[in-house]
Design a protein around this motif. Structure first.
Motif, PDB file in Angstrom:
ATOM      1  N   ILE A 188       8.258 -15.929   8.824  1.00 37.67           N
ATOM      2  CA  ILE A 188       7.526 -14.906   8.191  1.00 37.67           C
ATOM      3  C   ILE A 188       8.238 -14.247   6.945  1.00 37.67           C
ATOM      4  N   MET A 189       9.149 -14.875   6.353  1.00 33.23           N
ATOM      5  CA  MET A 189      10.034 -14.581   5.167  1.00 33.23           C
ATOM      6  C   MET A 189       9.256 -14.489   4.188  1.00 33.23           C
ATOM      7  N   PRO A 190       8.557 -15.662   3.868  1.00 29.05           N
ATOM      8  CA  PRO A 190       7.419 -15.680   2.481  1.00 29.05           C
ATOM      9  C   PRO A 190       6.528 -14.522   2.434  1.00 29.05           C
ATOM     10  N   VAL A 191       5.965 -14.106   3.646  1.00 32.39           N
ATOM     11  CA  VAL A 191       5.002 -13.257   3.603  1.00 32.39           C
ATOM     12  C   VAL A 191       5.374 -11.731   3.718  1.00 32.39           C
TER      13      VAL A 191
ATOM     14  N   PRO B 183       7.023  -9.601   1.719  1.00 33.98           N
ATOM     15  CA  PRO B 183       6.729  -8.679   0.621  1.00 33.98           C
ATOM     16  C   PRO B 183       5.340  -8.082   1.052  1.00 33.98           C
ATOM     17  N   TYR B 184       4.425  -8.971   1.207  1.00 33.90           N
ATOM     18  CA  TYR B 184       2.912  -8.466   1.161  1.00 33.90           C
ATOM     19  C   TYR B 184       2.811  -7.636   2.577  1.00 33.90           C
TER      20      TYR B 184
ATOM     21  N   PHE C  81       1.507  -3.691   2.369  1.00 37.83           N
ATOM     22  CA  PHE C  81       0.429  -3.313   2.963  1.00 37.83           C
ATOM     23  C   PHE C  81       0.740  -2.057   3.785  1.00 37.83           C
ATOM     24  N   ALA C  82       1.936  -2.209   4.549  1.00 42.08           N
ATOM     25  CA  ALA C  82       2.148  -0.851   5.377  1.00 42.08           C
ATOM     26  C   ALA C  82       2.551   0.348   4.376  1.00 42.08           C
ATOM     27  N   ALA C  83       3.128   0.164   3.112  1.00 39.05           N
ATOM     28  CA  ALA C  83       3.408   1.136   2.184  1.00 39.05           C
ATOM     29  C   ALA C  83       1.961   1.731   1.791  1.00 39.05           C
ATOM     30  N   GLY C  84       0.924   0.937   1.487  1.00 39.57           N
ATOM     31  CA  GLY C  84      -0.273   1.323   1.022  1.00 39.57           C
ATOM     32  C   GLY C  84      -0.905   2.131   2.303  1.00 39.57           C
TER      33      GLY C  84
END
Length: 85
Positions: A30-33, A35-36, A40-43
């Protein structure tokens, strides 16, 4: 009863260690995804804060307008931060 409430509350917290172990085991996948996922969690957290925790934002019939205004202002702030360094 108190006992049933305690057991159900404890069972709802069991998911967190299981999820943590799953993330540790799948970290390289899951390292490549990541940041996304974090974006999403921050949003989602920004939405909860604006919609639920700021009382003035949820008063009246135009509560979605204040949420959208906050989102536009935040995006503009981030764009200016990136452009201006």
């Amino acid at each position: 009863s108190r006992w049933k409430s305690f057991v159900l509350g404890s069972l709802s917290g069991v998911v967190e260690p299981i999820g943590a172990i799953a993330v540790l085991l799948l970290a390289s996948v899951i390292m490549p995804v990541l940041p996304y996922m974090l974006a999403f969690a921050a949003g989602a957290m920004f939405y909860v804060v604006v919609e639920e925790l700021i009382p003035e934002a949820s008063n009246g019939k135009h509560s979605n307008l204040s949420t959208i205004g906050f989102a536009i202002g935040f995006v503009l702030m981030m764009v200016l931060d990136v452009v201006m360094g």
